[in-house]
Design a protein around this motif. Structure first.
Motif, PDB file in Angstrom:
ATOM      1  N   ASN A 113      63.986  58.127 -24.105  1.00 50.44           N
ATOM      2  CA  ASN A 113      63.469  56.891 -23.116  1.00 50.44           C
ATOM      3  C   ASN A 113      62.814  56.157 -23.650  1.00 50.44           C
ATOM      4  O   ASN A 113      62.818  54.966 -23.295  1.00 50.44           O
ATOM      5  N   ALA A 114      61.936  56.331 -24.588  1.00 54.64           N
ATOM      6  CA  ALA A 114      61.042  55.105 -25.355  1.00 54.64           C
ATOM      7  C   ALA A 114      61.916  54.131 -26.126  1.00 54.64           C
ATOM      8  O   ALA A 114      61.925  52.851 -25.668  1.00 54.64           O
ATOM      9  N   GLN A 115      62.748  54.684 -26.491  1.00 58.83           N
ATOM     10  CA  GLN A 115      63.856  53.746 -27.233  1.00 58.83           C
ATOM     11  C   GLN A 115      64.758  52.977 -26.436  1.00 58.83           C
ATOM     12  O   GLN A 115      65.094  51.830 -26.418  1.00 58.83           O
ATOM     13  N   ILE A 116      64.853  53.594 -25.269  1.00 60.63           N
ATOM     14  CA  ILE A 116      65.665  52.899 -24.294  1.00 60.63           C
ATOM     15  C   ILE A 116      65.146  51.844 -23.793  1.00 60.63           C
ATOM     16  O   ILE A 116      65.468  50.523 -23.534  1.00 60.63           O
ATOM     17  N   TYR A 117      63.621  52.085 -23.222  1.00 59.00           N
ATOM     18  CA  TYR A 117      62.922  50.953 -22.927  1.00 59.00           C
ATOM     19  C   TYR A 117      62.703  49.877 -23.941  1.00 59.00           C
ATOM     20  O   TYR A 117      62.914  48.783 -23.486  1.00 59.00           O
ATOM     21  N   LEU A 118      62.362  50.394 -25.134  1.00 54.36           N
ATOM     22  CA  LEU A 118      62.383  49.208 -26.068  1.00 54.36           C
ATOM     23  C   LEU A 118      63.533  48.400 -26.255  1.00 54.36           C
ATOM     24  O   LEU A 118      63.503  47.428 -26.480  1.00 54.36           O
ATOM     25  N   SER A 119      64.850  49.047 -25.999  1.00 54.85           N
ATOM     26  CA  SER A 119      65.953  48.421 -26.295  1.00 54.85           C
ATOM     27  C   SER A 119      66.278  47.374 -25.149  1.00 54.85           C
ATOM     28  O   SER A 119      66.259  46.139 -25.423  1.00 54.85           O
ATOM     29  N   TYR A 120      65.911  47.779 -23.875  1.00 54.44           N
ATOM     30  CA  TYR A 120      66.051  46.813 -22.785  1.00 54.44           C
ATOM     31  C   TYR A 120      64.975  45.923 -22.873  1.00 54.44           C
ATOM     32  O   TYR A 120      65.283  44.639 -22.570  1.00 54.44           O
ATOM     33  N   ALA A 121      63.841  46.280 -23.336  1.00 53.59           N
ATOM     34  CA  ALA A 121      62.709  45.300 -23.632  1.00 53.59           C
ATOM     35  C   ALA A 121      62.967  43.993 -24.348  1.00 53.59           C
ATOM     36  O   ALA A 121      63.057  42.838 -24.234  1.00 53.59           O
ATOM     37  N   SER A 122      63.426  44.555 -25.678  1.00 52.70           N
ATOM     38  CA  SER A 122      64.155  43.575 -26.463  1.00 52.70           C
ATOM     39  C   SER A 122      65.348  42.819 -25.831  1.00 52.70           C
ATOM     40  O   SER A 122      65.133  41.421 -26.363  1.00 52.70           O
TER      41      SER A 122
END
Length: 183
Positions: free
Chosen positions: A24-33
């Motif tokens: 989930n942290a990676q998902i948010y990181l991806s979406y933020a990027s």
């Protein structure tokens, strides 16, 4: 002497959830990027903060497993998936991800109840409340994008939404925390 106080089943579920929180942290990181790349710095900042929050959740699981004498199993994190097609799509994906995570949390709560592992049951109550906040936050985001025009939101509406999210607090206000005096 064996100091492990977690069943094999619960240890696996907790380790799997630890990995899911990292995912989930990676998902948010991806979406933020993605949002940052599209020029939505307010939305990106909001999502970067949530990425960090999800990582903190991962660490809570890791620490709990260790403190209960269990073995932490670090595994590969799945890819976050494709980029959103739009801001509307991003918020829909955030909501779906949070609902899926809530289901996983509830399954661990149910398992800990079945096993009468009251320490784990108690530990998981923090996550039950947290997921209520996360789903509320995701619903608030969906409500904001809907007011901005949803999938048809124009640049002016998205600009205002981006500006609004730059200052939006990370935590949603829950119904259980309100009163007549403090609505």
């Amino acid at each position: 002497m064996n100091t492990n106080r977690l069943s094999d089943t619960l240890a696996k579920a907790l380790n799997d959830q630890m990995t899911n929180e990292a995912h989930n942290a990676q998902i948010y990181l991806s979406y933020a990027s993605w949002a940052s790349d599209k020029g939505y710095d307010g939305i990106a900042n909001f999502l970067f903060r949530h990425s960090n929050e999800e990582r903190n959740h991962m660490m809570k699981f890791l620490e709990y497993i260790l403190k209960r004498g269990g073995k932490v199993v670090v595994t590969a994190i799945p890819e976050p998936g494709p980029d959103p097609a739009s801001i509307n799509d991003l918020f829909e994906k955030v909501f779906s991800s949070e609902v899926e995570n809530t289901t996983r949390i509830y399954n661990i709560v149910d398992l800990s109840h079945q096993e009468k592992d009251w320490a784990t049951f108690n530990f998981m109550q923090w996550f039950v409340k947290e997921q209520t906040e996360e789903e509320t936050m995701a619903l608030d985001l969906l409500g904001k994008i809907k007011k901005a025009g949803g999938a048809e939101a124009n640049d002016d509406a998205l600009y205002n939404l981006d500006k609004d999210l730059a200052g939006t607090p990370d935590d949603a206000v829950l119904a259980q925390d309100t009163s007549v005096e403090n609505p």
